[in-house]
Design a protein around this motif. Structure first.
Motif, PDB file in Angstrom:
ATOM      1  N   UNK A 111      -8.202  53.408 -80.908  1.00  0.00           N
ATOM      2  CA  UNK A 111      -9.542  52.691 -81.275  1.00  0.00           C
ATOM      3  C   UNK A 111      -9.261  51.773 -82.440  1.00  0.00           C
ATOM      4  N   UNK A 112      -8.303  52.056 -83.220  1.00  0.00           N
ATOM      5  CA  UNK A 112      -8.041  50.830 -84.228  1.00  0.00           C
ATOM      6  C   UNK A 112      -7.637  49.363 -83.550  1.00  0.00           C
ATOM      7  N   UNK A 113      -7.382  49.579 -82.289  1.00  0.00           N
ATOM      8  CA  UNK A 113      -6.834  48.232 -81.820  1.00  0.00           C
ATOM      9  C   UNK A 113      -7.926  47.859 -80.719  1.00  0.00           C
ATOM     10  N   UNK A 114      -8.483  48.705 -80.108  1.00  0.00           N
ATOM     11  CA  UNK A 114      -9.391  48.438 -78.852  1.00  0.00           C
ATOM     12  C   UNK A 114     -10.660  48.759 -79.032  1.00  0.00           C
ATOM     13  N   UNK A 115     -11.062  49.441 -80.112  1.00  0.00           N
ATOM     14  CA  UNK A 115     -12.478  49.731 -80.451  1.00  0.00           C
ATOM     15  C   UNK A 115     -12.697  51.347 -80.253  1.00  0.00           C
ATOM     16  N   UNK A 142     -13.366  56.953 -88.668  1.00  0.00           N
ATOM     17  CA  UNK A 142     -13.768  56.502 -87.029  1.00  0.00           C
ATOM     18  C   UNK A 142     -14.972  57.756 -86.838  1.00  0.00           C
ATOM     19  N   UNK A 143     -15.593  57.427 -85.849  1.00  0.00           N
ATOM     20  CA  UNK A 143     -16.466  58.307 -85.125  1.00  0.00           C
ATOM     21  C   UNK A 143     -15.850  59.075 -84.032  1.00  0.00           C
ATOM     22  N   UNK A 144     -16.191  60.118 -83.713  1.00  0.00           N
ATOM     23  CA  UNK A 144     -15.433  61.056 -82.725  1.00  0.00           C
ATOM     24  C   UNK A 144     -16.139  62.028 -82.003  1.00  0.00           C
ATOM     25  N   UNK A 277     -10.862  64.448 -76.218  1.00  0.00           N
ATOM     26  CA  UNK A 277     -11.214  63.540 -77.501  1.00  0.00           C
ATOM     27  C   UNK A 277     -11.430  62.272 -77.529  1.00  0.00           C
ATOM     28  N   UNK A 278     -12.392  61.922 -78.329  1.00  0.00           N
ATOM     29  CA  UNK A 278     -12.655  60.201 -78.228  1.00  0.00           C
ATOM     30  C   UNK A 278     -12.620  59.749 -79.612  1.00  0.00           C
ATOM     31  N   UNK A 279     -12.254  58.743 -80.043  1.00  0.00           N
ATOM     32  CA  UNK A 279     -12.321  58.246 -81.310  1.00  0.00           C
ATOM     33  C   UNK A 279     -12.761  56.612 -81.306  1.00  0.00           C
ATOM     34  N   UNK A 280     -13.925  56.391 -82.022  1.00  0.00           N
ATOM     35  CA  UNK A 280     -14.770  55.086 -81.717  1.00  0.00           C
ATOM     36  C   UNK A 280     -14.783  54.415 -83.204  1.00  0.00           C
ATOM     37  N   UNK A 281     -14.349  53.225 -83.137  1.00  0.00           N
ATOM     38  CA  UNK A 281     -14.615  52.258 -84.367  1.00  0.00           C
ATOM     39  C   UNK A 281     -16.074  52.168 -84.715  1.00  0.00           C
TER      40      UNK A 281
END
Ligand SMILES: NC(=O)c1ccc[n+]([C@@H]2O[C@H](COP(=O)([O-])OP(=O)(O)OC[C@H]3O[C@@H](n4cnc5c(N)ncnc54)[C@H](O)[C@@H]3O)[C@@H](O)[C@H]2O)c1
Length: 366
Positions: A111-115, A142-144, A277-281
């Motif tokens: 997410x840091x690199x691609x959102x 991050x959102x998750x 699991x998902x992380x979102x910037x």
């Protein structure tokens, strides 16, 4: 201070002692120091947030699984990068905490690199309280989304057999400046099954409406409830959320699904739990400062909303647990004697030190 507490009085342990004890006990069972730290962090985080159902009290059941050869304390999860924003982990039957931690670490890096970053985990184990993984993402701004499946405990709507898990769904987002983050962490049942195990350990009744016994009758007896089924929250909607956890965590990941996950207290075979699991910037569409400002506005609107009669305060999701965490960090974590005894029995079996207690009075009152 001397302490001779009765069965229900509380014995206080500092979070540092709880963590030290957990690491010693796990390393004595062959868990690497790095993995033991990850597991201890998650279990103590649960006890600090007041989610006592998913803290140190789970250690005897996990250790029983190691002893029975159905959880591998030496295993290391293996990560495969599927696309730049998707990873897949084979947990190789390691502790669920270790696989989930690696999974969220990978989501955050993507997410840091691609959102956005997404990870499916297969062949894992129980990861305890989902909120510690949400917090891992919040700590990285991050959102998750954090999903898992779990062993059958809940009927599907209209059914009367245990089929779906009481599988938590959790999500989070960094909060406004100086504000708590948004942390939703909830099982799709009226109450988490861990609360029934806790009542059983503590010799307490459970409220009517949480569970049915084997015959399908409402019960206040935790032992009868564990033989029967947990009730979904919101009827068919809670049951559908449990199915959703199985679609994303079980079917998609390649792990067990449709009632195939083994109960963490059943040490006869590997659990084969799956996670998603998902992380979102959060600063994809605006800068982080603006996002935080907007979260601050949302927080104020939520907690400042007009209250119903008899309600003293409106809480933001996750806020009650944050307040409990701060209080327990200061005053210690309360356990009952039976729980401390069970932990010390495990320590004795492998010759490591007993858990260091502060006494039967919280630190603030000493
Ligand atoms: N790993 C597993 O298989 C598993 C299975 C079941 C449950 N669990 C864990 O059990 C825990 C307990 O689950 P639960 O469903 O009983 O949680 P809960 O009902 O105590 O809380 C659910 C959510 O509601 C919020 N909340 C509670 N009271 C509130 C109030 N008065 N105002 C505003 N918000 C409020 C909480 O902050 C939380 O986000 C969770 O941490 C979950 O991850 C784990």
């Amino acid at each position: 201070m001397s302490s001779s507490p009765d069965a229900s009085s509380k014995i206080y342990v500092s979070h540092q002692s709880a963590k030290h004890f957990t690491v010693s006990l796990l390393t004595a069972h062959g868990v690497s120091p790095a993995h033991a730290q990850t597991i201890a962090h998650a279990l103590v985080a649960a006890d600090l947030r007041g989610i006592d159902t998913h803290g140190l009290n789970r250690l005897p059941s996990y250790i029983n699984r190691i002893r029975s050869g159905v959880l591998d304390p030496l295993a290391s999860p293996e990560l495969n990068q599927i696309t730049p924003v998707v990873s897949h982990i084979d947990g190789h039957n390691a502790f669920g905490f270790v696989s989930a931690h690696l999974g969220m670490e990978s989501c955050i890096a993507m997410a840091k690199e691609y959102g956005i970053g997404m990870c499916a985990v297969k062949h894992s184990n129980h990861f305890g309280m989902a909120a510690w993984i949400v917090q891992q993402a919040v700590d990285a701004d991050m959102m998750s989304l954090v999903f898992t499946n779990s062993s059958p405990a809940l009927p599907v709507w209209g059914g009367r057999e245990k089929l779906m898990g009481v599988s938590p769904l959790a999500c989070g987002a960094p909060g406004g400046e100086g504000r708590e983050p948004f942390v939703l962490d909830m099982a799709p049942s009226v109450a988490a099954r861990g609360k029934v195990y806790k009542a059983l350990r503590r010799g307490e009744k459970i409220p009517l409406g949480w569970a049915l016994d084997e015959e399908g009758n409402e019960t206040e007896d935790p032992a009868e409830a564990l033989k029967g089924v947990m009730l979904p929250m919101g009827g068919p909607k809670g049951s559908a959320l449990a199915v959703m956890m199985d679609v994303f965590s079980g079917v998609l990941s390649g792990s067990a699904f449709a009632g195939g996950v083994t109960n963490p207290y059943d040490a006869s075979k590997a659990a084969d739990v799956g996670h998603f699991l998902v992380a979102i910037k959060p600063d994809l569409f605006m800068d982080l400062e603006t996002f935080r400002e907007r979260m601050g506005v949302l927080y104020e609107k939520v907690v400042g909303s007009k209250r119903m009669k008899g309600v003293e305060r409106i809480w933001f999701p996750g806020e009650i647990e944050q307040v409990t965490r701060r209080e327990r960090e200061k005053n210690g974590i309360p356990y009952v004697k039976a729980e401390i005894d069970a932990l010390n029995r495990e320590a004795e079996r492998v010759g490591c030190g007993k858990i260091v207690i502060m006494g039967s009075v919280p630190r603030a009152k000493l």
